[in-house]
Design a protein around this motif. Structure first.
Motif, PDB file in Angstrom:
ATOM      1  N   GLN A 268       1.006  -0.482   0.314  1.00  0.00           N
ATOM      2  CA  GLN A 268      -0.079   0.183  -0.071  1.00  0.00           C
ATOM      3  C   GLN A 268       0.749   1.045   0.295  1.00  0.00           C
ATOM      4  O   GLN A 268       0.630   2.977  -0.799  1.00  0.00           O
ATOM      5  N   LEU A 269       1.994   1.156   0.649  1.00  0.00           N
ATOM      6  CA  LEU A 269       2.568   2.260   1.012  1.00  0.00           C
ATOM      7  C   LEU A 269       3.149   2.581  -0.625  1.00  0.00           C
ATOM      8  O   LEU A 269       3.393   3.635  -0.995  1.00  0.00           O
ATOM      9  N   LEU A 297      -6.352  -2.619   0.173  1.00  0.00           N
ATOM     10  CA  LEU A 297      -6.938  -3.918  -0.308  1.00  0.00           C
ATOM     11  C   LEU A 297      -7.714  -4.766  -1.301  1.00  0.00           C
ATOM     12  O   LEU A 297      -7.397  -5.998  -1.512  1.00  0.00           O
ATOM     13  N   ARG A 298      -8.227  -4.026  -2.760  1.00  0.00           N
ATOM     14  CA  ARG A 298      -8.568  -5.008  -3.466  1.00  0.00           C
ATOM     15  C   ARG A 298      -7.856  -4.902  -4.175  1.00  0.00           C
ATOM     16  O   ARG A 298      -7.657  -5.884  -5.020  1.00  0.00           O
ATOM     17  N   GLU A 356     -16.747  -4.520  -2.091  1.00  0.00           N
ATOM     18  CA  GLU A 356     -17.089  -5.793  -2.764  1.00  0.00           C
ATOM     19  C   GLU A 356     -15.720  -6.834  -2.793  1.00  0.00           C
ATOM     20  O   GLU A 356     -15.626  -7.986  -3.072  1.00  0.00           O
ATOM     21  N   PHE A 357     -14.970  -6.250  -2.310  1.00  0.00           N
ATOM     22  CA  PHE A 357     -13.703  -6.657  -2.487  1.00  0.00           C
ATOM     23  C   PHE A 357     -13.353  -7.896  -1.470  1.00  0.00           C
ATOM     24  O   PHE A 357     -14.365  -7.973  -0.513  1.00  0.00           O
ATOM     25  N   MET A 358     -13.233  -8.830  -2.292  1.00  0.00           N
ATOM     26  CA  MET A 358     -12.777 -10.289  -1.523  1.00  0.00           C
ATOM     27  C   MET A 358     -11.382 -10.833  -0.629  1.00  0.00           C
ATOM     28  O   MET A 358     -11.377 -11.130   0.162  1.00  0.00           O
TER      29      MET A 358
END
Length: 418
Positions: A268-269, A297-298, A356-358
């Motif tokens: 993410q960074l 996160l997606r 809706e991400f998994m």
């Protein structure tokens, strides 16, 4: 007529290209081959992986909810291993068969209820009470070092310190927790499992058990509000846990609480630093940090896939899946499915359907510690970008050789005080 007919041939059926999770190119970019499979064969039998790859968002969501697909997969790590090796891996077998994420039915329900209590709202409020202090201390170290390996200075430290505080362990156990978590996931999620990795994994679990068995009697005598005390109480309460079951849940907390978040911090960074618009939005509106980390996160995400076994003969998209077959449920494919997400490779903080991400696996096995991870990510990025200008000092990345985790082995950065 017969001569003319003989000259007409049926069009050749193009063979669908298989994938290998251990391929360096797949470790770097798992999305491209999975997008191809979404179009060519959304339910695809991979000879390389010895199981069915499920890649579309709709099918991934359905697979997590399908009770015919079993989470109990204690033998997955032992496939193809000689019997004499299996006899040396008792600690691995105990974890693989007793951890809540690898259980189904009444045992899963019984243990999940207890672990949910361990990660209740009270636990998150406890984390919120000390997370700022922990992060600022780590950022002070970042300021002192200036240029450093983010994976070691932050990724290896922040989630481990949080877990150490939640277990109420002395500071000297902090490095051991990350060492054990890294050794554990390095073996259990390796893209290519070897006997050496399994023996390493067994040793990591035994060391982890030694730590917990040292403190369990102390928490029996003097219980507190820490996670070990919570699980001891669960073991001795109405929904009794055996001691081995308790150890398996504590091990799972270390692994999920440390290694997963460590990888996510780095990926993410990199995305935020690489997109000045995201960086400026975060600085101008720190409250967007939760939405930003949710979108990240997606994509790129961290948990690439989970596995299940078919509990009976079933059919998915015209493919016959036999009882006992292994299925690879590809979160990383679902998260970039253009049927669900417009422009899926763009980070859009305001995406209407970002939830809706998994990443945490929906359904009965939804990650019980998801709010812990999201709290750490949100607070870290708010504080880090407020204090520092951050640069990534490398263009090429060596990827973690894992079928589960998407992450970097090292991430060289420069933090300059603003």
């Amino acid at each position: 007529m017969s001569i003319q007919a003989a000259s007409v041939s049926e069009p050749a059926v193009r063979e669908i290209q298989d994938v290998s999770f251990a391929d360096p190119e797949f470790l770097r970019d798992p999305w491209s081959p999975l997008i191809r499979l979404q179009e060519e064969a959304p339910v695809f039998y991979s000879k390389n992986q010895g199981g069915w790859i499920i890649s579309r968002h709709e099918d991934v969501r359905a697979a997590y909810a399908d009770k015919r697909l079993l989470a109990a997969r204690g033998d997955q790590l032992f496939r193809g291993m000689p019997p004499e090796l299996r006899s040396q891996l008792e600690a691995v077998r105990n974890f693989s068969t007793l951890n809540v994420n690898r259980l189904d039915g009444p045992d899963h329900t019984r243990i999940r209820v207890l672990t949910l209590k361990a990660f209740s709202g009270a636990t998150i409020r406890k984390v919120e009470s000390f997370i700022g202090e922990v992060i600022e201390d780590i950022l002070d170290q970042c300021e002192r070092e200036g240029e450093f390996d983010f994976a070691q200075v932050v990724g290896a430290v922040l989630p481990t310190r949080v877990m150490q505080r939640l277990f109420d362990l002395p500071d000297e156990y902090r490095p051991l927790l990350f060492e054990l978590a890294s050794g554990f996931t390095g073996a259990s999620s390796a893209a290519a499992v070897t006997p050496e990795l399994l023996l390493q994994l067994d040793g990591s679990i035994r060391k982890m058990n030694d730590v917990f068995n040292e403190f369990i009697p102390l928490r029996e005598q003097n219980p507190g509000d820490d996670l070990i005390s919570t699980m001891v109480h669960a073991r001795d309460g109405l929904n009794k846990l055996s001691n081995d079951e308790m150890l398996a849940q504590l091990q799972g907390m270390v692994v999920a609480g440390a290694e997963t978040t460590a990888h996510t911090l780095g990926t993410q960074l990199t995305r935020i630093v690489g997109d000045p618009a995201l960086r400026d939005r975060l600085r101008g509106d720190p409250k967007c940090a939760f939405a930003l980390t949710t979108e990240l996160l997606r994509y790129p995400g961290t948990v690439k896939c989970m596995t299940r076994y078919a509990g009976e003969d079933i059919e998915l998209r015209g493919q016959s899946i036999a009882k006992g077959d292994l299925l690879w449920i590809m979160n990383v494919g679902a998260n970039v499915d253009s049927r669900v997400f417009d422009d899926p490779f763009t980070t859009n903080i305001d995406r209407a359907n970002r939830n809706e991400f998994m990443a945490f696996g929906p359904g009965l096995h939804f990650c019980v510690g998801h709010m812990l991870a999201r709290t750490e990510l949100t607070e870290f990025f708010k504080r880090a970008f407020r204090r520092f200008d951050i640069e990534i000092l490398q263009k090429d990345f060596e990827m973690t050789p894992s079928y589960i985790f998407y992450g970097y082995r090292a991430l060289n950065v420069r933090f300059t005080k603003r």
